[in-house]
Motif scaffolding. Structure first.
Motif, PDB file in Angstrom:
ATOM      1  N   LYS A 100       0.805  -1.149  -0.142  1.00 34.63           N
ATOM      2  CA  LYS A 100      -0.063   0.011   0.059  1.00 34.63           C
ATOM      3  C   LYS A 100       1.029   1.232  -0.062  1.00 34.63           C
ATOM      4  CE  LYS A 100      -2.247  -1.937   3.413  1.00 34.63           C
ATOM      5  NZ  LYS A 100      -2.720  -2.205   4.571  1.00 34.63           N
ATOM      6  N   ALA A 101       0.730   1.952  -0.992  1.00 36.93           N
ATOM      7  CA  ALA A 101       1.521   3.163  -1.262  1.00 36.93           C
ATOM      8  C   ALA A 101       0.894   4.608  -0.852  1.00 36.93           C
ATOM      9  CB  ALA A 101       2.199   3.149  -2.523  1.00 36.93           C
ATOM     10  N   PRO A 134      13.596  22.340  -2.318  1.00 36.55           N
ATOM     11  CA  PRO A 134      13.063  21.112  -2.892  1.00 36.55           C
ATOM     12  C   PRO A 134      11.745  21.656  -3.578  1.00 36.55           C
ATOM     13  CG  PRO A 134      12.674  21.360  -0.590  1.00 36.55           C
ATOM     14  CD  PRO A 134      13.609  22.451  -0.719  1.00 36.55           C
ATOM     15  N   GLN A 135      11.648  21.201  -4.905  1.00 26.36           N
ATOM     16  CA  GLN A 135      10.492  21.320  -5.694  1.00 26.36           C
ATOM     17  C   GLN A 135       9.994  20.051  -6.050  1.00 26.36           C
ATOM     18  OE1 GLN A 135       9.803  24.621  -6.617  1.00 26.36           O
ATOM     19  NE2 GLN A 135      11.505  25.113  -5.505  1.00 26.36           N
ATOM     20  N   VAL A 136       8.549  20.232  -5.707  1.00 25.58           N
ATOM     21  CA  VAL A 136       7.712  18.762  -5.870  1.00 25.58           C
ATOM     22  C   VAL A 136       7.654  18.563  -7.436  1.00 25.58           C
ATOM     23  CG1 VAL A 136       5.444  17.782  -5.681  1.00 25.58           C
ATOM     24  CG2 VAL A 136       6.394  19.084  -3.625  1.00 25.58           C
ATOM     25  N   ILE A 137       7.758  17.244  -7.647  1.00 26.66           N
ATOM     26  CA  ILE A 137       7.541  16.851  -9.224  1.00 26.66           C
ATOM     27  C   ILE A 137       5.940  16.406  -9.315  1.00 26.66           C
ATOM     28  CG2 ILE A 137       8.478  15.365 -10.947  1.00 26.66           C
ATOM     29  CD1 ILE A 137      10.473  17.242 -10.043  1.00 26.66           C
ATOM     30  N   LYS A 138       5.457  17.138  -9.890  1.00 26.44           N
ATOM     31  CA  LYS A 138       4.057  16.558 -10.222  1.00 26.44           C
ATOM     32  C   LYS A 138       3.936  15.570 -11.226  1.00 26.44           C
ATOM     33  CE  LYS A 138       2.296  21.179  -9.194  1.00 26.44           C
ATOM     34  NZ  LYS A 138       1.623  22.508  -9.480  1.00 26.44           N
ATOM     35  N   GLY A 139       3.103  14.607 -11.091  1.00 28.73           N
ATOM     36  CA  GLY A 139       2.608  13.565 -12.171  1.00 28.73           C
ATOM     37  C   GLY A 139       2.597  12.225 -11.312  1.00 28.73           C
ATOM     38  N   VAL A 140       2.654  11.215 -11.928  1.00 30.26           N
ATOM     39  CA  VAL A 140       2.287   9.972 -11.479  1.00 30.26           C
ATOM     40  C   VAL A 140       3.700   9.227 -11.163  1.00 30.26           C
ATOM     41  CG1 VAL A 140       1.585   7.667 -11.791  1.00 30.26           C
ATOM     42  CG2 VAL A 140       0.393   9.564 -12.854  1.00 30.26           C
ATOM     43  N   HIS A 141       3.972   8.942  -9.821  1.00 29.54           N
ATOM     44  CA  HIS A 141       5.106   8.210  -9.441  1.00 29.54           C
ATOM     45  C   HIS A 141       5.080   6.879  -9.243  1.00 29.54           C
ATOM     46  CE1 HIS A 141       7.181  12.314  -8.559  1.00 29.54           C
ATOM     47  NE2 HIS A 141       6.073  12.591  -8.386  1.00 29.54           N
ATOM     48  N   THR A 142       6.061   5.928  -9.314  1.00 30.19           N
ATOM     49  CA  THR A 142       6.095   4.309  -9.334  1.00 30.19           C
ATOM     50  C   THR A 142       6.875   4.365  -8.255  1.00 30.19           C
ATOM     51  OG1 THR A 142       5.611   4.480 -11.828  1.00 30.19           O
ATOM     52  CG2 THR A 142       6.409   2.394 -10.486  1.00 30.19           C
ATOM     53  N   LEU A 143       6.206   3.534  -7.275  1.00 29.59           N
ATOM     54  CA  LEU A 143       6.925   3.187  -5.846  1.00 29.59           C
ATOM     55  C   LEU A 143       7.282   1.687  -6.041  1.00 29.59           C
ATOM     56  CD1 LEU A 143       4.998   5.730  -4.927  1.00 29.59           C
ATOM     57  CD2 LEU A 143       6.061   5.207  -2.902  1.00 29.59           C
ATOM     58  N   TYR A 144       8.243   1.245  -5.590  1.00 27.93           N
ATOM     59  CA  TYR A 144       8.413  -0.204  -5.534  1.00 27.93           C
ATOM     60  C   TYR A 144       8.819  -0.274  -4.075  1.00 27.93           C
ATOM     61  CZ  TYR A 144       9.099   0.014 -10.347  1.00 27.93           C
ATOM     62  OH  TYR A 144       8.996   0.213 -11.690  1.00 27.93           O
ATOM     63  N   ALA A 145       8.377  -1.898  -3.515  1.00 26.86           N
ATOM     64  CA  ALA A 145       8.655  -2.233  -2.276  1.00 26.86           C
ATOM     65  C   ALA A 145       9.532  -3.537  -2.476  1.00 26.86           C
ATOM     66  CB  ALA A 145       7.512  -2.710  -1.352  1.00 26.86           C
ATOM     67  N   GLY A 146      10.665  -3.615  -1.929  1.00 25.82           N
ATOM     68  CA  GLY A 146      11.491  -4.936  -2.262  1.00 25.82           C
ATOM     69  C   GLY A 146      12.470  -5.105  -1.167  1.00 25.82           C
ATOM     70  N   GLU A 171       1.564   2.858  -7.933  1.00 27.75           N
ATOM     71  CA  GLU A 171       1.636   4.056  -8.587  1.00 27.75           C
ATOM     72  C   GLU A 171       0.748   5.239  -7.646  1.00 27.75           C
ATOM     73  OE1 GLU A 171       0.472   3.856 -12.496  1.00 27.75           O
ATOM     74  OE2 GLU A 171       2.497   3.136 -13.434  1.00 27.75           O
ATOM     75  N   ILE A 172       1.258   6.370  -7.377  1.00 27.09           N
ATOM     76  CA  ILE A 172       0.548   7.360  -7.005  1.00 27.09           C
ATOM     77  C   ILE A 172       0.807   8.709  -7.554  1.00 27.09           C
ATOM     78  CG2 ILE A 172       0.799   6.404  -4.697  1.00 27.09           C
ATOM     79  CD1 ILE A 172       2.639   8.563  -3.953  1.00 27.09           C
ATOM     80  N   SER A 173      -0.280   9.551  -7.681  1.00 30.59           N
ATOM     81  CA  SER A 173      -0.078  10.870  -8.349  1.00 30.59           C
ATOM     82  C   SER A 173      -0.036  11.900  -7.088  1.00 30.59           C
ATOM     83  CB  SER A 173      -1.783  11.115  -8.984  1.00 30.59           C
ATOM     84  OG  SER A 173      -1.501  12.389  -9.789  1.00 30.59           O
ATOM     85  N   GLU A 187       3.380   9.778   2.457  1.00 27.55           N
ATOM     86  CA  GLU A 187       4.150  10.081   3.406  1.00 27.55           C
ATOM     87  C   GLU A 187       4.571   8.627   4.029  1.00 27.55           C
ATOM     88  OE1 GLU A 187       2.257  12.173   6.315  1.00 27.55           O
ATOM     89  OE2 GLU A 187       2.239  13.971   4.895  1.00 27.55           O
ATOM     90  N   THR A 188       3.832   7.403   4.001  1.00 26.81           N
ATOM     91  CA  THR A 188       4.279   6.191   4.333  1.00 26.81           C
ATOM     92  C   THR A 188       3.712   5.088   3.141  1.00 26.81           C
ATOM     93  OG1 THR A 188       2.186   5.758   5.632  1.00 26.81           O
ATOM     94  CG2 THR A 188       4.155   6.872   6.848  1.00 26.81           C
ATOM     95  N   CYS A 189       4.528   3.970   3.262  1.00 25.08           N
ATOM     96  CA  CYS A 189       4.120   2.900   2.629  1.00 25.08           C
ATOM     97  C   CYS A 189       4.052   1.900   3.683  1.00 25.08           C
ATOM     98  CB  CYS A 189       4.936   2.577   1.558  1.00 25.08           C
ATOM     99  SG  CYS A 189       5.097   3.794   0.421  1.00 25.08           S
ATOM    100  N   ALA A 190       3.134   0.698   3.406  1.00 23.48           N
ATOM    101  CA  ALA A 190       3.000  -0.387   4.078  1.00 23.48           C
ATOM    102  C   ALA A 190       3.089  -1.782   3.265  1.00 23.48           C
ATOM    103  CB  ALA A 190       1.677  -0.354   4.960  1.00 23.48           C
TER     104      ALA A 190
END
Length: 179
Positions: free
Chosen positions: A72-73, A143-155, A175-177, A76-79
């Motif tokens: 779950k992405a 810091p400048q926030v990068i807008k768009g869809v970010h891909t997160l990986y847990a491994g 993925e989160i926007s 601020e946190t992922c699980a």
């Protein structure tokens, strides 16, 4: 100390499972590295290297095996649920990486969390992401926030085919926007 020999024997014979992760990328050959006089970041470190490493950043060995599920992405946190599928109690480090649209980096480590599990035990682990996980710094250092869809990986290592082959665990993806 007096019990040093016993501690080494327990580690060698699997009574204890030491845990550690590589803080660098081991390249297959020096031909994978850019020219020494080239100061560009292309193909340097896990963040920019597009080839297949011999041993990837974040890789580590264990006497236990682990499985991941239920990723779950969030911003601020992922699980993620981690299960010890091995026969020995062991510690593992869950790693969260982010691929950010429109940046030079292939991936960036955004957070880690350690978990100790007995054989057959499973636990949901929450990983706190760095506060700039979805940002890059401008020329002023802000810091400048990068807008768009970010891909997160847990491994258990960086998210690539070599890591999956070495650990036997493919990274989980979400993925989160960010807008």
């Amino acid at each position: 100390g007096a019990l040093g020999g016993q501690a080494i024997a327990e580690a060698i014979f699997g009574a204890y499972s030491p845990e550690g992760k590589l803080p660098v990328t081991f390249y297959r050959s020096d031909g994978d590295l850019p020219d020494f006089h080239d100061y560009a970041m292309k193909n340097r470190t896990y963040r920019y290297f597009k080839g297949e490493p011999l041993y990837p950043f974040g890789f580590g060995l264990s006497y236990a095996t682990f499985a991941l599920s239920g990723f779950k992405a969030g911003r601020e946190t992922c699980a993620v649920t981690v299960e010890n599928t091995g026969a020995v109690s062991a510690r593992q480090t869950v790693q969260i990486y982010v691929e950010t649209p429109g940046t030079k980096e292939v991936r960036t480590l955004a957070g880690i969390a350690k978990v100790f599990l007995d054989p057959g035990e499973r636990r949901e682990v929450t990983v706190q992401l760095g506060r700039n996980a979805f940002s890059r710094f401008d020329e002023k250092g802000d810091p400048q926030v990068i807008k768009g869809v970010h891909t997160l990986y847990a491994g258990l290592s960086q998210p690539d085919a070599r890591s999956a082959a070495l650990t036997g665990v493919a990274p989980l993806k979400a993925e989160i926007s960010v807008g």
